[in-house]
Design a protein around this motif. Structure first.
Motif, short mmCIF file in Angstrom:
data_model
loop_
_atom_site.label_atom_id
_atom_site.label_comp_id
_atom_site.label_asym_id
_atom_site.label_seq_id
_atom_site.Cartn_x
_atom_site.Cartn_y
_atom_site.Cartn_z
N LEU A 1 75.21 99.56 25.64
CA LEU A 1 76.50 99.02 26.06
C LEU A 1 77.59 99.97 25.55
CD1 LEU A 1 77.72 95.35 25.87
CD2 LEU A 1 79.22 97.24 25.29
N THR A 2 78.35 100.51 26.50
CA THR A 2 79.43 101.44 26.16
C THR A 2 80.76 100.74 26.35
OG1 THR A 2 78.06 103.27 26.95
CG2 THR A 2 80.40 103.71 26.64
N PRO A 3 81.67 100.83 25.38
CA PRO A 3 82.95 100.15 25.52
C PRO A 3 83.88 100.88 26.48
CG PRO A 3 82.92 101.40 23.49
CD PRO A 3 81.55 101.53 24.09
N SER A 4 84.82 100.15 27.05
CA SER A 4 85.78 100.75 27.98
C SER A 4 86.71 101.73 27.28
CB SER A 4 86.62 99.65 28.66
OG SER A 4 87.29 98.86 27.69
N SER A 5 86.82 101.62 25.96
CA SER A 5 87.67 102.53 25.20
C SER A 5 87.05 103.90 25.02
CB SER A 5 87.97 101.93 23.83
OG SER A 5 86.77 101.69 23.10
N GLY A 6 85.76 104.04 25.37
CA GLY A 6 85.08 105.31 25.24
C GLY A 6 84.49 105.52 23.86
N GLY A 7 83.99 106.72 23.63
CA GLY A 7 83.37 107.02 22.35
C GLY A 7 81.94 106.52 22.27
N ALA A 8 81.43 106.42 21.06
CA ALA A 8 80.05 106.00 20.85
C ALA A 8 79.84 104.60 21.41
CB ALA A 8 79.73 106.01 19.35
N ALA A 9 78.63 104.36 21.87
CA ALA A 9 78.31 103.04 22.41
C ALA A 9 78.35 101.99 21.32
CB ALA A 9 76.92 103.06 23.06
N VAL A 10 78.67 100.78 21.71
CA VAL A 10 78.63 99.66 20.79
C VAL A 10 77.20 99.17 20.64
CG1 VAL A 10 79.38 97.29 20.41
CG2 VAL A 10 80.99 98.96 21.32
N ILE A 11 76.44 99.19 21.73
CA ILE A 11 75.07 98.67 21.71
C ILE A 11 74.11 99.72 22.25
CG2 ILE A 11 73.49 96.89 22.54
CD1 ILE A 11 75.90 95.17 23.08
N ASP A 12 73.07 99.97 21.52
CA ASP A 12 71.96 100.75 22.05
C ASP A 12 70.69 100.33 21.33
OD1 ASP A 12 71.42 103.55 23.71
OD2 ASP A 12 70.02 103.19 22.07
N ALA A 13 69.74 99.81 22.04
CA ALA A 13 68.45 99.42 21.47
C ALA A 13 67.37 100.03 22.34
CB ALA A 13 68.32 97.90 21.45
N GLY A 14 66.52 100.85 21.76
CA GLY A 14 65.52 101.52 22.59
C GLY A 14 64.22 101.74 21.86
N PHE A 15 63.14 101.67 22.62
CA PHE A 15 61.83 102.00 22.07
C PHE A 15 61.75 103.50 21.82
CE2 PHE A 15 60.57 97.96 24.03
CZ PHE A 15 59.74 97.44 23.04
N THR A 16 61.20 103.88 20.67
CA THR A 16 60.84 105.27 20.43
C THR A 16 59.33 105.44 20.62
OG1 THR A 16 60.60 104.85 18.06
CG2 THR A 16 62.74 105.65 18.83
N LYS A 17 58.59 104.35 20.45
CA LYS A 17 57.16 104.30 20.75
C LYS A 17 56.87 102.94 21.35
CE LYS A 17 55.76 107.23 16.83
NZ LYS A 17 54.94 107.29 15.59
N VAL A 18 55.97 102.90 22.33
CA VAL A 18 55.60 101.61 22.92
C VAL A 18 54.19 101.69 23.47
CG1 VAL A 18 56.55 102.13 25.22
CG2 VAL A 18 56.35 99.74 24.47
N ASP A 19 53.44 100.61 23.30
CA ASP A 19 52.06 100.50 23.79
C ASP A 19 51.92 99.11 24.39
OD1 ASP A 19 49.33 100.22 24.18
OD2 ASP A 19 48.77 101.13 22.27
N PHE A 20 51.46 99.03 25.63
CA PHE A 20 51.32 97.75 26.31
C PHE A 20 49.92 97.16 26.18
CE2 PHE A 20 55.03 99.62 28.41
CZ PHE A 20 55.92 98.59 28.27
N GLY A 21 49.14 97.68 25.25
CA GLY A 21 47.83 97.12 24.98
C GLY A 21 47.92 95.90 24.09
N LYS A 22 46.82 95.18 23.94
CA LYS A 22 46.77 93.97 23.12
C LYS A 22 46.78 94.35 21.64
CE LYS A 22 43.81 89.92 22.23
NZ LYS A 22 44.77 88.87 22.61
N PRO A 23 47.74 93.85 20.87
CA PRO A 23 47.75 94.14 19.43
C PRO A 23 46.56 93.47 18.74
CG PRO A 23 49.89 93.32 20.17
CD PRO A 23 48.91 93.06 21.27
#
Length: 436
Positions: free
Chosen positions: A266-288
């Motif tokens: 989520l980037t604010p209308s005022s610009g600059g760094a985003a207010v929200i960023d959540a992202g996988f750096t690793k992901v596996d869709f197998g059964k834990p």
């Protein structure tokens, strides 16, 4: 890579909502309001590289793909950070949250492992989470710290939380998934439980909230592709069409194969760094592994049961406080000049405007403005924080203070009115003037 399609017209908004069955409108867009307690800032290039060549899709098709996604099992690492533009609160955050006594002693804030307190740390800074899920009855989130780890485990009808730094555990039984008691959810809900901590922690949970804000005031389009955590993804862009919102745009990276959101920004209308960023750096869709969701308190750990914590809180309300009998009605009388808090004060909520520029209007209990340190109602440290956040404003409504972040702003008038939303300061003042 160039966008796949032009920005979609508002006439298609209805179709987009049909593609997203749970896209109910919130009075203040949930993409913003739900993030007010725990918002997340930009982490550049979260394991992204290249623009994969994928089949073209429309925004409606991509939203339908997210809705049809039935990802029940996954594990991975999520990186999140927060940039609300707030001054550092230091140790005050824990005290305000009720966690001032890490040991949970008498008169303290309960267990240091209580999720309601611990996971509020996500409201600032950069954090790494390990996540795992195996259907609606098994989830685990671990907050990794420099020399410690905090884990929240849901397994069946039990929730365990453990803080290795304090060697404290928190236990709750009878936990239910979203919906009525015993309801395991239908496929439309993907059978997922509500977060035991009551706050989003993965890109998918943030995206679920953002899509609920899609309406006639919203532009939605597919804007190229990306690679996140080694997986090909489409980029879905959601933007307010109205001026005056603090939200600039929301970008969701959607896994091309499974339809699972992999990254949310989520980037604010005022610009600059985003207010929200959540992202996988690793992901596996197998059964834990089943053992992922097993937990037993380590030897010597202090264990707080949820019902015991509730009883402690109730008992504390009647304790003697600095030589005074501290009761709910007593506090209300003293804090508001002899006027008790009334339930109708809190329920007198109005909504001004619509869509992304919606503003909530309500009255403070007692019909008065903010208490001050001079009146003895606010601790000096809290008053300093309020002063650092607030700007004095005036207009037809009289005078008041605007408390600003990069996302949520609130105007508190001296006569006890509150105007709040993901809107600019000018929009709040305009709304307050129009209401008088």
């Amino acid at each position: 890579m160039a966008p796949y399609e032009p920005e979609q017209d508002t006439s298609e908004a209805g179709q987009l909502r049909l593609g997203r069955r749970k896209a109910a409108r919130y009075v203040v867009p949930v993409a913003v309001a739900g993030v007010a307690a725990a918002t997340i800032g930009l982490v550049p290039a979260l394991a992204t590289s290249g623009d994969p060549d994928l089949p073209k899709v429309t925004a409606q098709e991509l939203i339908e793909k997210i809705a049809a996604s039935d990802t029940q099992q996954l594990s991975g690492t999520v990186k999140i950070s927060t940039d609300l533009g707030l001054p550092s609160m230091g140790g005050m955050a824990g005290g305000f949250a009720g966690g001032g006594d890490a040991g949970g002693g008498e008169g303290g804030g309960g267990s240091a492992a209580d999720p309601k307190n611990k996971l509020m740390e996500l409201a600032s800074g950069t954090h790494t989470l390990r996540v795992a899920a195996d259907g609606p009855d098994k989830q685990k989130v671990s907050l990794l710290e420099d020399a410690a780890e905090y884990s929240l485990i849901h397994n069946g009808d039990e929730v365990w939380a453990y803080d290795s730094a304090s060697n404290e555990a928190y236990h709750a039984k009878g936990f239910q998934v979203s919906g009525d008691k015993g309801d395991k959810g239908d496929k439309g809900d993907k059978g997922q439980a509500e977060s035991p901590a009551g706050m989003p922690a993965t890109p998918e949970e943030f995206a679920e909230q953002a899509l609920k804000a899609v309406d006639d005031t919203t532009s939605v389009k597919v804007d190229g592709t990306a690679q996140v955590a080694g997986r090909d993804a489409y980029r879905l862009v959601i933007e307010p069409k109205q001026s005056g919102s603090t939200v600039g745009r929301i970008t969701v990276a959607v896994d091309a194969k499974t339809g699972t959101p992999l990254k949310f920004t989520l980037t604010p209308s005022s610009g600059g760094a985003a207010v929200i960023d959540a992202g996988f750096t690793k992901v596996d869709f197998g059964k834990p592994s089943a053992s992922t969701f097993d937990f037993a308190p380590p030897k010597g750990a202090k264990v707080t049961e949820a019902d015991e914590h509730a009883a402690l809180s109730r008992d504390f309300k009647g304790r003697d406080f600095k030589g005074r009998d501290f009761k709910d009605h007593d506090f209300a009388d003293k804090a508001k000049g002899g006027k008790e808090f009334k339930e109708e004060d809190l329920n007198d909520l109005k909504v001004i405007g619509e869509g992304w520029t919606s503003i909530a209007e309500l009255r403070l209990p007692g019909g008065q403005g903010l208490p001050t340190a001079g009146s003895g109602d606010v601790p000096p440290d809290a008053q300093k924080l309020l002063d650092s956040l607030g700007d004095q404003v005036s207009g037809k409504f009289g005078s008041g203070t605007v408390f600003s972040t990069r996302l949520i702003n609130a105007l508190v008038t001296d006569d006890g009115k509150v105007y709040a939303g993901a809107v600019t300061k000018d929009a709040l003042v305009k709304a307050a003037n129009a209401a008088h």
